[in-house]
Design a protein around this motif. Structure first.
Motif, PDB file in Angstrom:
ATOM      1  N   TYR A  56      38.268  41.425  46.479  1.00  0.00           N
ATOM      2  CA  TYR A  56      39.621  41.987  46.390  1.00  0.00           C
ATOM      3  C   TYR A  56      39.646  43.120  45.375  1.00  0.00           C
ATOM      4  O   TYR A  56      40.181  44.187  45.641  1.00  0.00           O
ATOM      5  CB  TYR A  56      40.610  40.886  46.009  1.00  0.00           C
ATOM      6  N   CYS A  60      40.910  46.514  46.921  1.00  0.00           N
ATOM      7  CA  CYS A  60      42.377  46.539  46.967  1.00  0.00           C
ATOM      8  C   CYS A  60      42.895  47.958  46.714  1.00  0.00           C
ATOM      9  O   CYS A  60      42.248  48.766  46.063  1.00  0.00           O
ATOM     10  CB  CYS A  60      42.979  45.556  45.966  1.00  0.00           C
ATOM     11  N   LEU A 144      46.644  38.837  48.202  1.00  0.00           N
ATOM     12  CA  LEU A 144      45.186  38.845  48.290  1.00  0.00           C
ATOM     13  C   LEU A 144      44.702  38.687  49.723  1.00  0.00           C
ATOM     14  O   LEU A 144      43.536  38.943  50.016  1.00  0.00           O
ATOM     15  CB  LEU A 144      44.586  37.718  47.446  1.00  0.00           C
TER      16      LEU A 144
END
Length: 190
Positions: A56, A60, A144
């Motif tokens: 992540y 991200c 997430l």
């Protein structure tokens, strides 16, 4: 320096999480996220919360601070619901289930109500505040696993060898109690 991950909270471009799990720039105790994860283990195809958080952070599309808060939200839910703090590398993704949400919310509401004075209005306000807080935390944790926006995270996780179990879909689709805004708002006098 044998660093594990860029922290980025100070924005100086030089703050890294070291081998003991702390950021050298802002003293952020990253041990809550990584306890510590060695670089040689970063590429292992494990389906743990820790491996998911690492991927992540790599992919991200939010600021480092927001990403950290989102990851900490998931860990907080797991900690409160299970009643114990564990390193994220040993928590299997199969523990992220829809059952976490009602348990997390009820335990947090109980904590807030227990700390409130013994009158019904104060208990109601504490319950509403707890539900707003938990709602926000759950939304952050669910980010997430989002497939919306600039990045399709589940596809990235699959490409990295992290398979999301069906229980994660239950977690993302589970009903959340509470309102997103305060019921009675009185502006302070000027």
């Amino acid at each position: 320096m044998n660093s594990l991950a860029y922290c980025g909270l100070k924005g100086d471009g030089e703050s890294f999480i070291n081998e003991s799990g702390f950021c050298n720039g802002c003293a952020f105790a990253s041990r809550f996220l990584f306890n510590p994860v060695r670089e040689e283990n970063r590429n292992e195809k494990m389906s743990t919360v820790g491996s998911l958080i690492l991927k992540y952070w790599d992919h991200c599309a939010v600021s480092r601070r927001t990403g950290r808060n989102n990851a900490l939200s998931l860990l907080k839910i797991l900690e409160v619901a299970h009643g114990t703090k564990r390193p994220s590398e040993i928590i299997p993704l199969s523990e992220v289930t829809g059952d976490l949400i009602p348990v997390y919310q009820s335990r947090t509401v109980k904590t807030y109500e227990d700390s409130a004075p013994d009158d019904p209005a104060a208990k109601r306000e504490a319950r509403e505040r707890a539900l707003r807080t938990t709602r926000s935390t759950i939304i952050q944790a669910r980010s997430l696993f989002t497939a919306r926006g600039e990045v399709d995270l589940p596809s990235i996780y699959r490409a990295c060898g992290i398979e999301l179990p069906d229980s994660v879909k239950e977690f993302c689709g589970s009903r959340v109690r509470g309102k997103s805004t305060k019921r009675d708002y009185c502006a302070p006098p000027d």
